[in-house]
Design a protein around this motif. Structure first.
Motif, mmCIF file in Angstrom:
data_model
loop_
_atom_site.group_PDB
_atom_site.id
_atom_site.type_symbol
_atom_site.label_atom_id
_atom_site.label_comp_id
_atom_site.label_asym_id
_atom_site.label_seq_id
_atom_site.Cartn_x
_atom_site.Cartn_y
_atom_site.Cartn_z
ATOM 1 N N PHE A 1 7.567 20.741 5.377
ATOM 2 C CA PHE A 1 7.240 19.516 6.118
ATOM 3 C C PHE A 1 8.427 18.564 6.188
ATOM 4 O O PHE A 1 8.577 17.804 7.138
ATOM 5 C CB PHE A 1 6.059 18.778 5.466
ATOM 6 N N PHE A 2 9.283 18.588 5.170
ATOM 7 C CA PHE A 2 10.298 17.557 5.026
ATOM 8 C C PHE A 2 11.270 17.454 6.207
ATOM 9 O O PHE A 2 11.619 16.343 6.613
ATOM 10 C CB PHE A 2 11.083 17.774 3.729
ATOM 11 N N PRO A 3 11.751 18.567 6.777
ATOM 12 C CA PRO A 3 12.692 18.448 7.898
ATOM 13 C C PRO A 3 12.158 17.644 9.080
ATOM 14 O O PRO A 3 12.935 17.209 9.937
ATOM 15 C CB PRO A 3 12.945 19.910 8.290
ATOM 16 N N ALA A 4 10.864 17.421 9.150
ATOM 17 C CA ALA A 4 10.292 16.667 10.265
ATOM 18 C C ALA A 4 10.398 15.164 10.075
ATOM 19 O O ALA A 4 9.942 14.399 10.931
ATOM 20 C CB ALA A 4 8.825 17.058 10.444
ATOM 21 N N LEU A 5 11.025 14.695 8.968
ATOM 22 C CA LEU A 5 11.048 13.268 8.665
ATOM 23 C C LEU A 5 11.790 12.463 9.735
ATOM 24 O O LEU A 5 11.318 11.419 10.175
ATOM 25 C CB LEU A 5 11.683 13.031 7.295
ATOM 26 N N ASN A 6 12.966 12.935 10.165
ATOM 27 C CA ASN A 6 13.720 12.191 11.177
ATOM 28 C C ASN A 6 12.911 12.000 12.456
ATOM 29 O O ASN A 6 12.868 10.907 13.027
ATOM 30 C CB ASN A 6 15.028 12.921 11.494
ATOM 31 N N ALA A 7 12.263 13.057 12.883
ATOM 32 C CA ALA A 7 11.454 12.970 14.099
ATOM 33 C C ALA A 7 10.280 12.028 13.903
ATOM 34 O O ALA A 7 9.915 11.266 14.806
ATOM 35 C CB ALA A 7 10.965 14.359 14.499
ATOM 36 N N ALA A 8 9.676 12.034 12.704
ATOM 37 C CA ALA A 8 8.534 11.172 12.422
ATOM 38 C C ALA A 8 8.946 9.702 12.428
ATOM 39 O O ALA A 8 8.218 8.831 12.926
ATOM 40 C CB ALA A 8 7.923 11.538 11.075
ATOM 41 N N LEU A 9 10.126 9.415 11.893
ATOM 42 C CA LEU A 9 10.618 8.038 11.891
ATOM 43 C C LEU A 9 10.872 7.557 13.313
ATOM 44 O O LEU A 9 10.513 6.427 13.682
ATOM 45 C CB LEU A 9 11.913 7.942 11.075
ATOM 46 N N ALA A 10 11.482 8.405 14.129
ATOM 47 C CA ALA A 10 11.740 8.041 15.524
ATOM 48 C C ALA A 10 10.432 7.799 16.261
ATOM 49 O O ALA A 10 10.318 6.854 17.067
ATOM 50 C CB ALA A 10 12.552 9.140 16.204
ATOM 51 N N GLN A 11 9.442 8.631 15.981
ATOM 52 C CA GLN A 11 8.143 8.481 16.644
ATOM 53 C C GLN A 11 7.470 7.175 16.216
ATOM 54 O O GLN A 11 6.892 6.458 17.048
ATOM 55 C CB GLN A 11 7.246 9.663 16.309
ATOM 56 N N ALA A 12 7.540 6.845 14.919
ATOM 57 C CA ALA A 12 6.917 5.614 14.442
ATOM 58 C C ALA A 12 7.565 4.396 15.077
ATOM 59 O O ALA A 12 6.882 3.442 15.479
ATOM 60 C CB ALA A 12 7.024 5.544 12.916
ATOM 61 N N ARG A 13 8.888 4.409 15.188
ATOM 62 C CA ARG A 13 9.588 3.288 15.815
ATOM 63 C C ARG A 13 9.238 3.178 17.290
ATOM 64 O O ARG A 13 9.084 2.075 17.824
ATOM 65 C CB ARG A 13 11.095 3.449 15.615
ATOM 66 N N TYR B 1 0.877 -1.171 0.000
ATOM 67 C CA TYR B 1 0.000 0.000 0.000
ATOM 68 C C TYR B 1 0.914 1.221 0.000
ATOM 69 O O TYR B 1 1.680 1.440 0.947
ATOM 70 C CB TYR B 1 -0.893 -0.005 1.239
ATOM 71 N N VAL B 2 0.881 2.006 -1.070
ATOM 72 C CA VAL B 2 1.851 3.086 -1.267
ATOM 73 C C VAL B 2 1.163 4.442 -1.207
ATOM 74 O O VAL B 2 0.125 4.658 -1.840
ATOM 75 C CB VAL B 2 2.578 2.923 -2.625
ATOM 76 N N VAL B 3 1.755 5.344 -0.441
ATOM 77 C CA VAL B 3 1.274 6.726 -0.351
ATOM 78 C C VAL B 3 2.399 7.646 -0.798
ATOM 79 O O VAL B 3 3.514 7.571 -0.270
ATOM 80 C CB VAL B 3 0.839 7.087 1.085
ATOM 81 N N ASP B 4 2.120 8.506 -1.758
ATOM 82 C CA ASP B 4 3.151 9.392 -2.302
ATOM 83 C C ASP B 4 3.068 10.773 -1.680
ATOM 84 O O ASP B 4 1.989 11.350 -1.511
ATOM 85 C CB ASP B 4 2.986 9.491 -3.829
ATOM 86 N N ASN B 5 4.250 11.302 -1.332
ATOM 87 C CA ASN B 5 4.389 12.684 -0.854
ATOM 88 C C ASN B 5 3.533 12.972 0.386
ATOM 89 O O ASN B 5 2.887 14.013 0.485
ATOM 90 C CB ASN B 5 4.036 13.662 -1.988
ATOM 91 N N LEU B 6 3.534 12.060 1.338
ATOM 92 C CA LEU B 6 2.801 12.257 2.587
ATOM 93 C C LEU B 6 3.608 13.153 3.523
ATOM 94 O O LEU B 6 4.817 12.951 3.686
ATOM 95 C CB LEU B 6 2.562 10.906 3.267
ATOM 96 N N PRO B 7 2.998 14.164 4.141
ATOM 97 C CA PRO B 7 3.723 14.950 5.148
ATOM 98 C C PRO B 7 4.260 14.029 6.238
ATOM 99 O O PRO B 7 3.523 13.184 6.760
ATOM 100 C CB PRO B 7 2.651 15.899 5.693
ATOM 101 N N PRO B 8 5.544 14.106 6.576
ATOM 102 C CA PRO B 8 6.137 13.176 7.545
ATOM 103 C C PRO B 8 5.395 13.118 8.878
ATOM 104 O O PRO B 8 5.369 12.080 9.542
ATOM 105 C CB PRO B 8 7.546 13.733 7.730
ATOM 106 N N GLN B 9 4.800 14.237 9.278
ATOM 107 C CA GLN B 9 4.097 14.256 10.557
ATOM 108 C C GLN B 9 2.944 13.264 10.617
ATOM 109 O O GLN B 9 2.476 12.905 11.699
ATOM 110 C CB GLN B 9 3.560 15.673 10.841
ATOM 111 N N LEU B 10 2.472 12.796 9.465
ATOM 112 C CA LEU B 10 1.333 11.877 9.423
ATOM 113 C C LEU B 10 1.752 10.408 9.309
ATOM 114 O O LEU B 10 0.890 9.526 9.260
ATOM 115 C CB LEU B 10 0.420 12.238 8.243
ATOM 116 N N ILE B 11 3.052 10.127 9.268
ATOM 117 C CA ILE B 11 3.523 8.761 9.086
ATOM 118 C C ILE B 11 3.060 7.858 10.221
ATOM 119 O O ILE B 11 2.562 6.750 10.000
ATOM 120 C CB ILE B 11 5.061 8.735 8.953
#
Length: 300
Positions: free
Chosen positions: A80-92, A42-52
C-alpha cells in the motif's frame, strides 16, 4: 457568488487540517502520534494511503467537527505504501489542507533502536536491520524531499521529541496541561487513576449539622460552612502553592493530563466544596484547563 461549498457538499472552511506522519522506521512516529493525540488531534495509525482522502472527507462531515487529523503511514503498509504520493496529491486536489511530516535518524541510531527493542526492521527479511534501513531510505528518498517538515530524531529522547512536536503543531491556544480535579469518598475506595490524593477529613463534617446533612458541597450554605472552618482556607492556599511546581514539572516532562483527587468520608460535603474551590484556583486560561468531577456525589 461563491458559497464555499464543494461539489461533495462540504463547506471548505470546515475541512480538517490533515497531517501525514511518515519517515524511517524507528525514527519516532509512535511518539509523535501520541504527542498529537495529547494536543487533541484525531490520530489514525498505519492507514492505507488510498483511504486518506476518504478519511479527510469523513472527518469534515463529522459532528462535532474534527478539525485536526493526523495519519501515520510507513513501510509497514507494504504494497500500500507506494500509493502515498498519489494519495497526498488527491487529498490536496479535493481541497484538504495537507502537511507532510517526515521523521528521520542516522543509520547507526536506527540500528541501535531496533537492537534495543529486539524487533526486526519491516524490510530486512532474512538480512540484518541495516539491510532494511538501506532499502527503506532508498524507497523514501523522494518523499523526504517533498516533506513540509523534516525532524531528525537522532539526538532526541522521547520527551524531547514530544516537545518538538508540541512546538511545531500545537495551537497557541492549547492549554499546557489538563487537570481532572475529583472529589471522592474514602468509604468507596481511592480513585485508581489519581496522580495526587489529598485527605480533608481533618475538617468538621457538615453531615453532623442537621440543617446541612441533606445538602451537598455544591450548596452555598455547605460550602460556606466548610470554608469557614479552621484550616480550610490555609489548606487551599498551601495546597495550591504546592501544586504549582508539580504542574510545571509535568509540563516539562510532557505529561499533558493529570488527576488530582480530594477525599472526605462520603464524597458529599467537604471534598465537593473543596474541589470546586481548588478547580477555580488552579485554572489558568491558555495554560491549565481544569474539569471538576464529583465521583461519589449522589451515592448516599
Amino acid at each position: 457568488m461563491t458559497t464555499g461549498v464543494a461539489a461533495d457538499g462540504v463547506d471548505e472552511t470546515l475541512r480538517p487540517e490533515l497531517l501525514v506522519i511518515t519517515g524511517m522506521s524507528g525514527a519516532g512516529s509512535s511518539t509523535a502520534a501520541k504527542a498529537l493525540e495529547d494536543l487533541g488531534w484525531y490520530v489514525v495509525d498505519n492507514l492505507p494511503p488510498q483511504l486518506i482522502g476518504d478519511l479527510a472527507d469523513l472527518t469534515a462531515k463529522a459532528a462535532p467537527a474534527l478539525p485536526r487529523v493526523a495519519v501515520a503511514v510507513d513501510v509497514r503498509g507494504r504494497t500500500f505504501f507506494p500509493a502515498l504520493n498519489a494519495a497526498l496529491a488527491q487529498a490536496r486536489a479535493r481541497g484538504t489542507r495537507t502537511r507532510l511530516l517526515f521523521l528521520d535518524a542516522t543509520d547507526d541510531v536506527l540500528v541501535r533502536r531496533f537492537e534495543s527493542v529486539r524487533r526486526p526492521h519491516p524490510l530486512q527479511g532474512a538480512g540484518a536491520p541495516l539491510d532494511g534501513i538501506v532499502e527503506e531510505r532508498i524507497m523514501l528518498g523522494e518523499l523526504r524531499g517533498e516533506a513540509d517538515t523534516v525532524v531528525d530524531t537522532s539526538r532526541l529522547n522521547v520527551h524531547e521529541l514530544s516537545s518538538k512536536i508540541i512546538t511545531l503543531f500545537g495551537d497557541p491556544g492549547d492549554p499546557q496541561i489538563r487537570l481532572l480535579v475529583m472529589s471522592f469518598g474514602f468509604k468507596y475506595g481511592l480513585p485508581l487513576d489519581a496522580d495526587l490524593v489529598a485527605d480533608i477529613r481533618f475538617l468538621p463534617n457538615p453531615f453532623w449539622v442537621p440543617e446541612l446533612k441533606a445538602h451537598t458541597g455544591l450548596d452555598p450554605d455547605v460550602a460556606e460552612y466548610v470554608l469557614s472552618r479552621e484550616g480550610a482556607v490555609e489548606f487551599l492556599d498551601r495546597y495550591t502553592a504546592a501544586l504549582e511546581p508539580v504542574l510545571k514539572g509535568y509540563v516539562r516532562e510532557n505529561k499533558r493530563y493529570a488527576t488530582i483527587a480530594v477525599g472526605c468520608t462520603g464524597g458529599k460535603h467537604r471534598s465537593v466544596a473543596m474541589v470546586e474551590q481548588l478547580s477555580q484556583r488552579l485554572a489558568v486560561p491558555g495554560v491549565v484547563a481544569v474539569t471538576a468531577v464529583h465521583r461519589d456525589l449522589g451515592r448516599e
